[in-house]
Design a protein around this motif. Structure first.
Motif, PDB file in Angstrom:
ATOM      1  N   GLY A   1       8.109  -1.405  -3.510  1.00 31.92           N
ATOM      2  CA  GLY A   1       7.782  -0.999  -5.056  1.00 31.92           C
ATOM      3  C   GLY A   1       7.546  -1.853  -5.596  1.00 31.92           C
ATOM      4  O   GLY A   1       6.086  -1.606  -5.683  1.00 31.92           O
ATOM      5  N   HIS A   2       7.612  -2.219  -6.853  1.00 30.74           N
ATOM      6  CA  HIS A   2       6.434  -2.748  -7.331  1.00 30.74           C
ATOM      7  C   HIS A   2       5.436  -4.445  -6.965  1.00 30.74           C
ATOM      8  O   HIS A   2       4.783  -4.895  -7.754  1.00 30.74           O
ATOM      9  CB  HIS A   2       6.713  -3.587  -9.003  1.00 30.74           C
ATOM     10  CG  HIS A   2       7.765  -4.281  -9.122  1.00 30.74           C
ATOM     11  ND1 HIS A   2       7.827  -5.721  -9.780  1.00 30.74           N
ATOM     12  CD2 HIS A   2       8.975  -4.592  -9.182  1.00 30.74           C
ATOM     13  CE1 HIS A   2       8.905  -6.170  -9.341  1.00 30.74           C
ATOM     14  NE2 HIS A   2       9.650  -5.888  -9.119  1.00 30.74           N
ATOM     15  N   GLY A   3       6.008  -4.769  -6.078  1.00 35.42           N
ATOM     16  CA  GLY A   3       5.422  -5.902  -5.518  1.00 35.42           C
ATOM     17  C   GLY A   3       4.517  -7.023  -5.867  1.00 35.42           C
ATOM     18  O   GLY A   3       4.568  -7.470  -4.843  1.00 35.42           O
ATOM     19  N   ARG A   4       6.037  -7.415  -5.316  1.00 35.16           N
ATOM     20  CA  ARG A   4       6.674  -9.145  -6.008  1.00 35.16           C
ATOM     21  C   ARG A   4       6.759  -9.951  -4.016  1.00 35.16           C
ATOM     22  O   ARG A   4       5.651 -10.461  -3.968  1.00 35.16           O
ATOM     23  CB  ARG A   4       8.380  -9.601  -6.425  1.00 35.16           C
ATOM     24  CG  ARG A   4       9.230  -8.880  -5.650  1.00 35.16           C
ATOM     25  CD  ARG A   4      10.893  -9.126  -6.175  1.00 35.16           C
ATOM     26  NE  ARG A   4      11.141  -8.904  -4.877  1.00 35.16           N
ATOM     27  CZ  ARG A   4      13.232 -10.020  -5.024  1.00 35.16           C
ATOM     28  NH1 ARG A   4      13.197 -11.169  -6.294  1.00 35.16           N
ATOM     29  NH2 ARG A   4      14.066  -9.057  -4.559  1.00 35.16           N
ATOM     30  N   ASP A   5       6.810  -8.970  -3.441  1.00 33.88           N
ATOM     31  CA  ASP A   5       6.778  -9.195  -1.645  1.00 33.88           C
ATOM     32  C   ASP A   5       5.520  -9.442  -1.725  1.00 33.88           C
ATOM     33  O   ASP A   5       5.082 -10.265  -0.484  1.00 33.88           O
ATOM     34  CB  ASP A   5       7.821  -8.640  -1.384  1.00 33.88           C
ATOM     35  CG  ASP A   5       9.315  -9.715  -1.599  1.00 33.88           C
ATOM     36  OD1 ASP A   5       8.963 -10.864  -2.162  1.00 33.88           O
ATOM     37  OD2 ASP A   5      10.778  -9.302  -1.312  1.00 33.88           O
ATOM     38  N   ALA A   6       4.603  -8.341  -1.907  1.00 33.19           N
ATOM     39  CA  ALA A   6       3.671  -7.775  -1.171  1.00 33.19           C
ATOM     40  C   ALA A   6       2.805  -8.716  -1.937  1.00 33.19           C
ATOM     41  O   ALA A   6       1.422  -9.228  -1.149  1.00 33.19           O
ATOM     42  CB  ALA A   6       3.346  -6.813  -1.378  1.00 33.19           C
ATOM     43  N   LEU A   7       2.620  -9.288  -2.978  1.00 23.67           N
ATOM     44  CA  LEU A   7       1.485  -9.944  -3.778  1.00 23.67           C
ATOM     45  C   LEU A   7       1.965 -11.415  -3.003  1.00 23.67           C
ATOM     46  O   LEU A   7       0.820 -12.003  -2.930  1.00 23.67           O
ATOM     47  CB  LEU A   7       2.182 -10.177  -5.767  1.00 23.67           C
ATOM     48  CG  LEU A   7       1.653  -8.931  -6.142  1.00 23.67           C
ATOM     49  CD1 LEU A   7       1.732  -8.793  -7.518  1.00 23.67           C
ATOM     50  CD2 LEU A   7       0.192  -8.244  -5.962  1.00 23.67           C
TER      51      LEU A   7
ATOM     52  N   ARG B   1      -0.656  -3.190  -8.654  1.00 22.74           N
ATOM     53  CA  ARG B   1      -2.004  -2.704  -8.799  1.00 22.74           C
ATOM     54  C   ARG B   1      -2.769  -3.639  -9.445  1.00 22.74           C
ATOM     55  O   ARG B   1      -3.008  -4.438  -9.715  1.00 22.74           O
ATOM     56  CB  ARG B   1      -2.457  -1.467  -8.509  1.00 22.74           C
ATOM     57  CG  ARG B   1      -2.766  -1.077  -6.953  1.00 22.74           C
ATOM     58  CD  ARG B   1      -3.471   0.370  -7.231  1.00 22.74           C
ATOM     59  NE  ARG B   1      -2.997   1.517  -7.784  1.00 22.74           N
ATOM     60  CZ  ARG B   1      -2.169   2.784  -7.132  1.00 22.74           C
ATOM     61  NH1 ARG B   1      -1.320   2.426  -6.446  1.00 22.74           N
ATOM     62  NH2 ARG B   1      -1.968   2.911  -8.530  1.00 22.74           N
ATOM     63  N   GLU B   2      -1.219  -3.171 -10.478  1.00 20.89           N
ATOM     64  CA  GLU B   2      -2.034  -4.039 -11.659  1.00 20.89           C
ATOM     65  C   GLU B   2      -1.558  -5.597 -11.430  1.00 20.89           C
ATOM     66  O   GLU B   2      -2.758  -6.246 -11.877  1.00 20.89           O
ATOM     67  CB  GLU B   2      -1.596  -3.380 -13.411  1.00 20.89           C
ATOM     68  CG  GLU B   2      -1.382  -1.970 -13.600  1.00 20.89           C
ATOM     69  CD  GLU B   2      -0.726  -0.875 -14.216  1.00 20.89           C
ATOM     70  OE1 GLU B   2       0.178  -1.935 -14.356  1.00 20.89           O
ATOM     71  OE2 GLU B   2      -0.780  -0.629 -15.303  1.00 20.89           O
ATOM     72  N   ALA B   3      -0.873  -5.877 -10.884  1.00 23.95           N
ATOM     73  CA  ALA B   3      -0.625  -7.296 -10.998  1.00 23.95           C
ATOM     74  C   ALA B   3      -1.278  -7.806  -9.895  1.00 23.95           C
ATOM     75  O   ALA B   3      -2.151  -8.997 -10.172  1.00 23.95           O
ATOM     76  CB  ALA B   3       0.598  -6.952 -10.019  1.00 23.95           C
ATOM     77  N   ALA B   4      -1.597  -7.040  -8.846  1.00 25.12           N
ATOM     78  CA  ALA B   4      -2.639  -7.835  -7.893  1.00 25.12           C
ATOM     79  C   ALA B   4      -4.208  -7.849  -8.093  1.00 25.12           C
ATOM     80  O   ALA B   4      -4.754  -8.996  -8.300  1.00 25.12           O
ATOM     81  CB  ALA B   4      -3.110  -6.161  -6.864  1.00 25.12           C
TER      82      ALA B   4
END
Length: 227
Positions: free
Chosen positions: A58-64, A87-90
């Protein structure tokens, strides 16, 4: 229409639905990691994992979160909109060097070599609009890309959930409620998926305001025998 065409059609509808959801609600799940991701990071660390694959990021809360914990993360999702937000959050969190993204539909083979990752995480991905056959194929792909001793942590809504048998039924324990199609897992399906693995834990938990009722499953690829 064949069974395969019917399944493909439902999956494509859900893909478009998630694209719209992420577009209308950027960062819809917030910045804090899910409880299963916090648990998984500890499990992965204990197992000596370095390379983590997240399915349905998804938008990455866990990946981040995994990246902030020092893991190298490949985050996949079938939504380019969600991954762009990731990617923007990363970049904002200065973890770009530890995060790679790939648009991928889990109904297709994983774009990875055999035994190329140490751990795999999937929060409510296996209980999307996937048939039992597609879920088994995905589990086999996860096992293929994991190294011996690698860890798979996934969560799924189960047949004790309040939305089970509510809304529109699509067969194969798939029920659509509020535009979201969910494959509710029986314990028999969890056990069947772990048939060639070492099943470490099946833990019940609740999430959200309904609340959703889920299982968090931890299983490992048996290590190569040294005998």
């Amino acid at each position: 229409m064949s069974e395969r065409e019917r399944e493909q059609g439902l999956g494509d509808v859900q893909r478009a639905h998630w694209q719209q959801i992420y577009g209308r609600h950027p960062g819809m799940y917030g910045e804090e990691p899910s409880d299963p991701a916090i648990h998984a990071a500890a499990v992965f660390g204990t197992a000596g994992a370095r390379k983590v694959l997240e399915l349905g990021a998804g938008h990455g809360r866990d990946a981040l979160y995994f990246a902030r914990q020092g893991f190298s993360v490949l985050a996949t999702d079938f939504s380019p909109v969600g991954l762009e937000q990731l990617r923007e959050a990363a970049a904002a969190q200065d973890v770009t060097e530890r995060v790679t993204t790939a648009v991928h539909d889990v109904r297709e083979p994983l774009p990875l070599a055999d035994a190329s990752v140490d751990a795999v995480f999937a929060h409510m991905l296996l209980c999307m609009a996937l048939s039992t056959q597609e879920i088994h194929a995905l589990a086999a792909e996860v096992r293929r890309v994991l190294r011996p001793g690698g860890v798979f942590v996934y969560t799924v809504r189960h047949t004790g959930d309040a939305h089970y048998q509510a809304g529109a039924g699509h067969g194969d324990d798939i029920w659509e409620h509020g535009g979201f199609a969910v494959h509710f897992f029986s314990r028999d399906l969890v056990d069947a998926l772990a048939g060639s693995w070492t099943l470490v834990e099946v833990a019940a938990f609740e999430e959200g305001g309904l609340p959703r009722r889920l299982w968090r499953v931890t299983q490992t690829v048996p290590s190569v025998s040294t005998a």
